[in-house]
Design a protein around this motif. Structure first.
Motif, mmCIF file in Angstrom:
data_model
loop_
_atom_site.group_PDB
_atom_site.id
_atom_site.type_symbol
_atom_site.label_atom_id
_atom_site.label_comp_id
_atom_site.label_asym_id
_atom_site.label_seq_id
_atom_site.Cartn_x
_atom_site.Cartn_y
_atom_site.Cartn_z
ATOM 1 N N VAL A 12 40.524 36.788 41.329
ATOM 2 C CA VAL A 12 40.619 36.574 42.770
ATOM 3 C C VAL A 12 40.248 37.883 43.457
ATOM 4 N N GLU A 13 39.464 37.793 44.517
ATOM 5 C CA GLU A 13 39.106 38.987 45.292
ATOM 6 C C GLU A 13 40.053 39.092 46.480
ATOM 7 N N ALA A 14 40.643 40.271 46.641
ATOM 8 C CA ALA A 14 41.593 40.500 47.729
ATOM 9 C C ALA A 14 41.154 41.704 48.545
ATOM 10 N N GLY A 15 41.437 41.674 49.836
ATOM 11 C CA GLY A 15 41.179 42.820 50.693
ATOM 12 C C GLY A 15 42.229 43.891 50.436
ATOM 13 N N LEU A 16 41.931 45.109 50.825
ATOM 14 C CA LEU A 16 42.805 46.241 50.573
ATOM 15 C C LEU A 16 43.014 46.995 51.872
#
Length: 160
Positions: free
Chosen positions: A31-35
């Motif tokens: 899963v790609e998540a913002g930081l």
């Protein structure tokens, strides 16, 4: 393919990878998540100085956080200082957040950060893997399989 760089800075592409994670864990899905970062942290990341080898993601107060990721202080004369190993908030859609937290609590899975990268828009993203830990025998079997695939490819290339 080489990463595009501007004056030693990473415009977009991979900044840091956790190579050992794929050896220590079986990754079920990613899963790609913002930081969420402060300005000097982004500058330090653009110089490619980050380490994910001991990092992990977990839940705190109903939100997902990245713990123990090392982003060193930016040395460009900025006065604002930050803690290099401070917890950093991860940004996900509510549905994704509920699914990941549920998998961690119910199934005993682990959230492992696999890489930090900048997307085409210049936003810092973290690729999280929903993983299960491997036992020592599983690791040896994976190494054996990888070596056999490499040897098989070498033999086929030599054969013609």
């Amino acid at each position: 393919m080489a990463e595009p760089r501007k004056q030693g800075l990473i415009a977009h592409g991979v900044v840091a990878q956790n190579r050992k994670a794929r050896h220590d864990y079986t990754i079920r899905e990613t899963v790609e998540a913002g930081l969420v970062l402060k300005g000097p942290e982004v500058k330090s990341l653009r110089h490619g100085r980050a380490t994910l080898s001991e990092a992990w993601a977990g839940e705190r107060d109903g939100e997902l956080w990245l713990f123990n990721a090392y982003i060193p202080e930016y040395q460009g004369g900025v006065l604002s200082r930050f803690e290099p190993r401070a917890p950093r908030k991860l940004l996900l859609h509510r549905k994704q957040l509920r699914q990941l937290i549920g998998a961690v609590t119910r199934e005993g899975a682990t959230l492992v950060p696999l890489q930090i990268h900048f997307n085409e828009r210049g936003r810092a993203k973290v690729l999280l893997g929903l993983a299960e830990g491997r036992k020592k025998a599983d690791k040896r079997a994976a190494i054996r399989e990888r070596d056999w695939q490499r040897e098989k490819a070498r033999l086929l290339r030599a054969r013609g």
